[in-house]
Design an enzyme around this catalytic site. Sequence first.
Site, short mmCIF file in Angstrom:
data_model
loop_
_atom_site.label_atom_id
_atom_site.label_comp_id
_atom_site.label_asym_id
_atom_site.label_seq_id
_atom_site.Cartn_x
_atom_site.Cartn_y
_atom_site.Cartn_z
N ASP A 1 38.22 3.29 28.14
CA ASP A 1 37.55 3.40 29.06
C ASP A 1 37.55 2.47 30.04
OD1 ASP A 1 37.10 5.82 27.79
OD2 ASP A 1 35.14 5.17 27.23
N ASP B 1 42.39 -1.28 25.35
CA ASP B 1 41.21 -0.75 25.51
C ASP B 1 41.30 0.75 26.17
OD1 ASP B 1 38.32 -0.66 25.64
OD2 ASP B 1 38.39 -0.81 27.74
N THR C 1 38.64 1.03 20.86
CA THR C 1 37.73 1.35 21.76
C THR C 1 36.15 1.48 21.08
OG1 THR C 1 36.95 3.14 23.49
CG2 THR C 1 38.38 3.64 21.75
#
Length: 175
Positions: A16, A14, A56
């Site tokens: 953030d 992932d 993401t």
Amino acid sequence: MSDALRKRGGVIFDRDGTLNHDAGYTHLPEDLRWMDGAIEAVRLVNDLGLAAVVATNQSGVGRGYFDEAAVHRFHEAMQADLARAGARIDAFYHCPYLEDATEAAYRMPDPPDRKPNPGMLLRAMGDFNLDPARTLMIGDHERDVEAARRAGISGLLYPGGSLLETLRKGLASLG
């Protein structure tokens, strides 16, 4: 050589909150701040000959906060930092779609790529011929782990701290 023998392993990160600090809709290159051990984690994936991929959700695009070009600029900044450290991400996948997007072009009911749906992970697995038994998803939300489960791969929740140590634990669990 059989198809199974040609398959390789990979790590799908992932973005953030896992690779970089999540400041809320992070998209400006000047706001890039790496999580502890993140660059080293990517370099380890590279050194092991595994695919290093990012998947993401980027709902800020669909919400009209920034455009897809901003997502690409942020990824370019990440690649530049990684290159200085002798590391790289092999591919970035992002999903700007969501059910209630304010931007009509990004409005879609239950987007297949939006985690926890597995679309981005499945595309990465196909694009890189990844062996599900040797592929790991690491993310900071349950939706990341759920996307991994739906894609038929191991998922690991990143609790914060050293991403490198979390990665090592995850790789050890693959056997």
